[in-house]
Design a protein around this motif. Structure first.
Motif, PDB file in Angstrom:
ATOM      1  N   THR A 135      32.867  -2.409   2.155  1.00 38.96           N
ATOM      2  CA  THR A 135      33.712  -1.301   1.723  1.00 38.96           C
ATOM      3  C   THR A 135      33.819  -0.651   0.194  1.00 38.96           C
ATOM      4  N   CYS A 136      32.864  -1.185  -0.601  1.00 33.66           N
ATOM      5  CA  CYS A 136      32.585  -0.410  -1.898  1.00 33.66           C
ATOM      6  C   CYS A 136      31.136   0.565  -1.957  1.00 33.66           C
ATOM      7  N   GLY A 137      30.549   0.501  -0.550  1.00 29.38           N
ATOM      8  CA  GLY A 137      29.765   1.141  -0.158  1.00 29.38           C
ATOM      9  C   GLY A 137      28.365   0.662  -0.820  1.00 29.38           C
ATOM     10  N   ARG A 138      28.532  -0.790  -2.040  1.00 26.66           N
ATOM     11  CA  ARG A 138      27.095  -0.983  -2.503  1.00 26.66           C
ATOM     12  C   ARG A 138      26.039  -1.717  -1.306  1.00 26.66           C
ATOM     13  N   PHE A 139      24.969  -2.001  -1.795  1.00 25.72           N
ATOM     14  CA  PHE A 139      24.244  -3.477  -0.327  1.00 25.72           C
ATOM     15  C   PHE A 139      23.300  -4.397  -1.490  1.00 25.72           C
ATOM     16  N   ASN A 140      24.396  -5.901  -1.085  1.00 19.08           N
ATOM     17  CA  ASN A 140      23.586  -6.724  -1.768  1.00 19.08           C
ATOM     18  C   ASN A 140      23.258  -7.342  -0.746  1.00 19.08           C
ATOM     19  N   ALA A 141      22.080  -8.439  -1.043  1.00 21.57           N
ATOM     20  CA  ALA A 141      21.373  -8.740   0.255  1.00 21.57           C
ATOM     21  C   ALA A 141      20.415  -9.562  -0.839  1.00 21.57           C
ATOM     22  N   GLY A 142      19.539 -10.754  -0.135  1.00 22.82           N
ATOM     23  CA  GLY A 142      18.751 -11.302  -0.119  1.00 22.82           C
ATOM     24  C   GLY A 142      17.440 -11.986   1.073  1.00 22.82           C
ATOM     25  N   PHE A 143      16.616 -11.226   0.926  1.00 23.92           N
ATOM     26  CA  PHE A 143      15.311 -11.469   1.535  1.00 23.92           C
ATOM     27  C   PHE A 143      14.231 -12.790   1.403  1.00 23.92           C
ATOM     28  N   GLY A 144      14.124 -13.455   2.651  1.00 20.57           N
ATOM     29  CA  GLY A 144      13.008 -14.841   2.257  1.00 20.57           C
ATOM     30  C   GLY A 144      12.600 -15.243   3.606  1.00 20.57           C
ATOM     31  N   TYR A 145      11.201 -16.427   2.741  1.00 23.15           N
ATOM     32  CA  TYR A 145      10.776 -16.754   3.996  1.00 23.15           C
ATOM     33  C   TYR A 145      10.486 -18.131   3.729  1.00 23.15           C
ATOM     34  N   ILE A 146      10.793 -18.817   5.014  1.00 22.71           N
ATOM     35  CA  ILE A 146      10.913 -20.451   5.195  1.00 22.71           C
ATOM     36  C   ILE A 146       9.327 -21.043   5.545  1.00 22.71           C
ATOM     37  N   GLN A 147       8.796 -21.271   4.796  1.00 23.84           N
ATOM     38  CA  GLN A 147       7.646 -22.293   5.590  1.00 23.84           C
ATOM     39  C   GLN A 147       7.340 -22.805   6.432  1.00 23.84           C
ATOM     40  N   SER A 148       8.463 -23.984   6.112  1.00 24.86           N
ATOM     41  CA  SER A 148       8.739 -24.915   6.957  1.00 24.86           C
ATOM     42  C   SER A 148       9.094 -24.696   8.489  1.00 24.86           C
ATOM     43  N   THR A 149       9.192 -23.914   9.082  1.00 21.45           N
ATOM     44  CA  THR A 149      10.490 -23.806   9.977  1.00 21.45           C
ATOM     45  C   THR A 149       9.724 -22.216  10.550  1.00 21.45           C
ATOM     46  N   ASN A 150       8.929 -21.495   9.271  1.00 23.75           N
ATOM     47  CA  ASN A 150       8.112 -20.240  10.264  1.00 23.75           C
ATOM     48  C   ASN A 150       9.012 -18.956  10.453  1.00 23.75           C
ATOM     49  N   GLU A 151      10.237 -19.882   9.872  1.00 28.36           N
ATOM     50  CA  GLU A 151      11.351 -18.774   9.628  1.00 28.36           C
ATOM     51  C   GLU A 151      11.496 -17.767   8.124  1.00 28.36           C
ATOM     52  N   TYR A 152      12.317 -16.596   8.537  1.00 26.53           N
ATOM     53  CA  TYR A 152      12.613 -15.713   7.747  1.00 26.53           C
ATOM     54  C   TYR A 152      13.952 -15.318   7.691  1.00 26.53           C
ATOM     55  N   LYS A 153      14.930 -15.793   6.632  1.00 28.81           N
ATOM     56  CA  LYS A 153      16.525 -15.779   6.231  1.00 28.81           C
ATOM     57  C   LYS A 153      16.607 -14.571   5.436  1.00 28.81           C
ATOM     58  N   GLY A 203      19.146 -10.813  -3.458  1.00 24.57           N
ATOM     59  CA  GLY A 203      18.672 -12.447  -3.989  1.00 24.57           C
ATOM     60  C   GLY A 203      16.858 -12.979  -4.132  1.00 24.57           C
ATOM     61  N   VAL A 204      16.995 -14.072  -4.526  1.00 24.35           N
ATOM     62  CA  VAL A 204      15.331 -14.815  -4.320  1.00 24.35           C
ATOM     63  C   VAL A 204      14.881 -15.651  -3.660  1.00 24.35           C
ATOM     64  N   LEU A 205      14.664 -16.585  -3.242  1.00 26.79           N
ATOM     65  CA  LEU A 205      14.649 -17.172  -2.565  1.00 26.79           C
ATOM     66  C   LEU A 205      13.619 -18.428  -2.342  1.00 26.79           C
ATOM     67  N   VAL A 206      14.216 -19.692  -3.085  1.00 25.33           N
ATOM     68  CA  VAL A 206      13.202 -20.854  -3.811  1.00 25.33           C
ATOM     69  C   VAL A 206      14.050 -21.940  -2.879  1.00 25.33           C
ATOM     70  N   ASP A 207      13.209 -23.084  -1.799  1.00 23.90           N
ATOM     71  CA  ASP A 207      13.384 -24.695  -1.676  1.00 23.90           C
ATOM     72  C   ASP A 207      15.010 -23.946  -0.608  1.00 23.90           C
ATOM     73  N   LYS A 208      15.015 -22.791   0.196  1.00 30.42           N
ATOM     74  CA  LYS A 208      16.021 -22.886   0.911  1.00 30.42           C
ATOM     75  C   LYS A 208      17.439 -22.716   0.004  1.00 30.42           C
ATOM     76  N   LYS A 209      17.557 -22.236  -0.943  1.00 30.38           N
ATOM     77  CA  LYS A 209      18.840 -21.288  -2.121  1.00 30.38           C
ATOM     78  C   LYS A 209      18.277 -19.979  -2.386  1.00 30.38           C
ATOM     79  N   PHE A 210      19.256 -19.368  -1.624  1.00 28.86           N
ATOM     80  CA  PHE A 210      19.027 -18.143  -2.233  1.00 28.86           C
ATOM     81  C   PHE A 210      19.698 -17.864  -3.950  1.00 28.86           C
ATOM     82  N   TYR A 211      19.205 -17.398  -4.583  1.00 27.37           N
ATOM     83  CA  TYR A 211      19.879 -16.506  -5.908  1.00 27.37           C
ATOM     84  C   TYR A 211      19.871 -15.513  -6.569  1.00 27.37           C
ATOM     85  N   TRP A 212      20.980 -15.151  -7.024  1.00 28.11           N
ATOM     86  CA  TRP A 212      21.469 -13.811  -7.764  1.00 28.11           C
ATOM     87  C   TRP A 212      22.112 -13.827  -8.903  1.00 28.11           C
ATOM     88  N   MET A 213      21.768 -12.937  -9.552  1.00 28.96           N
ATOM     89  CA  MET A 213      22.045 -12.167 -10.813  1.00 28.96           C
ATOM     90  C   MET A 213      22.840 -11.927 -10.763  1.00 28.96           C
TER      91      MET A 213
END
Length: 363
Positions: A135-153, A203-213
């Motif tokens: 509803t606010c019209g802005r985008f907040n997202a995160g995109f990252g790769y998990i090598q142990s499962t060969n998947e992107y989140k 968002g920044v993905l590190v060790d199956k956790k996303f982080y945002w300011m």
């Protein structure tokens, strides 16, 4: 060729770009077997991670107004770290394009509220299922790769207004992308847990956790300047800033993943230095200052105009974008900058690092 062991053949093939390997797979059944064998894929990934590529996006508009329907030209091009061109591509689109890096092979693109998975190595784009509107019209997202499962989140945060005009709820949905998998309309998983704060940046993905300011003014205390999302427990948490006294007006802070660790890059307005902090202990939330960079030694530095962005770490160097025509490389051992080749970059060129991959999606 028949007398050469498959291990040696794999070693030879692993030095080729992904687009050429795709052609080699069509030569014979023998080559197809070698180039799809897990041993070769692991070998190619190991080599690709040591020779990462750069993706650039230039747009014919210099704003991010999602309501603007004008047609524009989007230009993608990729190079290696020495500036050797890999490919160029251009096309006409309506509205601004956001580019969300994963730190790996795929890049997420967002255009007029639609997410796309883009593989620069194979020049393939897959449109992803429609996300919930915000509803606010802005985008907040995160995109990252998990090598142990060969998947992107892909994590999408979106606002829902309540009956009270000034109140809102932030919800979260997650999509998992699997190699060769089919993306369907029900690929988004809605989390029951609400997001506790408005965030800024990707968002920044590190060790199956996303982080945002956390957005400035949206955190109740100085211990809530960074927000995390644990993908395994699907819970949110806060992490304090490593050096509270540097959180002042005029400083610039952002998060980045370096060598598998979460880092906070903190650039002072005065004196002109950049500190790089590493989250050494995510459980106890302990930070350590890793590097202090004297920006006055950066060629072309202007303390009023230059904005510093650390793109990544490779072969003992930090890759730095200072919004000039070239990238800079900072040797963390000698503390010396070196200039990259002239790429004729614009100040608003979007840049990210990626690793060549065969990862593809089926729509």
């Amino acid at each position: 060729m028949a007398k050469i062991p498959n291990e040696i053949k794999s070693n030879i093939f692993s030095r080729l770009p992904v687009k050429f390997i795709g052609k080699c797979r069509c030569v014979s059944k023998e080559w197809l077997g070698i180039l799809t064998d897990p041993y070769f894929l692991e070998l190619h990934l190991e080599r690709a991670q040591k020779d990462r590529q750069l993706l650039f996006l230039d747009q014919s508009v210099d704003h991010d107004d999602e309501e603007d329907n004008q047609r524009q030209v989007a230009r993608f091009f990729t190079t290696n770290m020495e500036g050797v061109m890999q490919f160029r591509a251009r096309g006409f689109v309506g509205g601004y394009i956001y580019m969300i890096p994963s730190g790996h092979g795929l890049v997420c693109l967002v255009n007029r509220g639609i997410f796309y998975a883009f593989n620069p190595s194979m020049k393939k784009v897959a449109r992803l299922p429609t996300a919930q509107p915000s509803t606010c019209g802005r985008f907040n997202a995160g995109f990252g790769y998990i090598q142990s499962t060969n998947e992107y989140k892909l994590v999408h945060l979106y606002n829902i207004k309540s009956e009270e005009e000034l109140e809102y709820t932030i919800k979260c949905e997650i999509m998992t992308l699997s190699d060769g998998g089919v993306v369907s309309s029900n690929s988004w998983k809605q989390l029951e847990t609400e997001c506790p704060a408005m965030v800024s940046g990707w968002g920044v993905l590190v060790d199956k956790k996303f982080y945002w300011m956390v957005c400035e003014g949206c955190h109740p205390t100085v211990d809530q300047l960074i927000m995390s999302l644990d993908l395994e427990t699907e819970t949110f948490d806060f992490i304090p800033h490593p050096h509270v006294t540097s959180y002042v007006e005029g400083n610039d802070m952002f998060l980045v993943e370096l060598q598998g660790q979460l880092c906070l890059v903190d650039t002072f307005a005065y004196p002109p230095i950049t500190n790089v902090w590493i989250l050494e202990d995510p459980v106890k939330k302990i930070w350590a200052k890793k590097y202090t960079i004297d920006l006055t030694k950066l060629e072309g530095f202007d303390d009023e105009l230059t904005q510093i962005s650390v793109l990544g770490y490779l072969n003992g160097e930090l890759i730095i974008n200072s919004q000039q025509e070239r990238l800079d490389f900072y040797n963390v051992g000698s503390r010396i900058f070196r200039r990259g080749p002239n790429l004729n970059l614009k100040r608003d060129t979007e840049i990210c690092i990626y690793t060549e991959t065969f990862f593809l999606l089926k729509e």
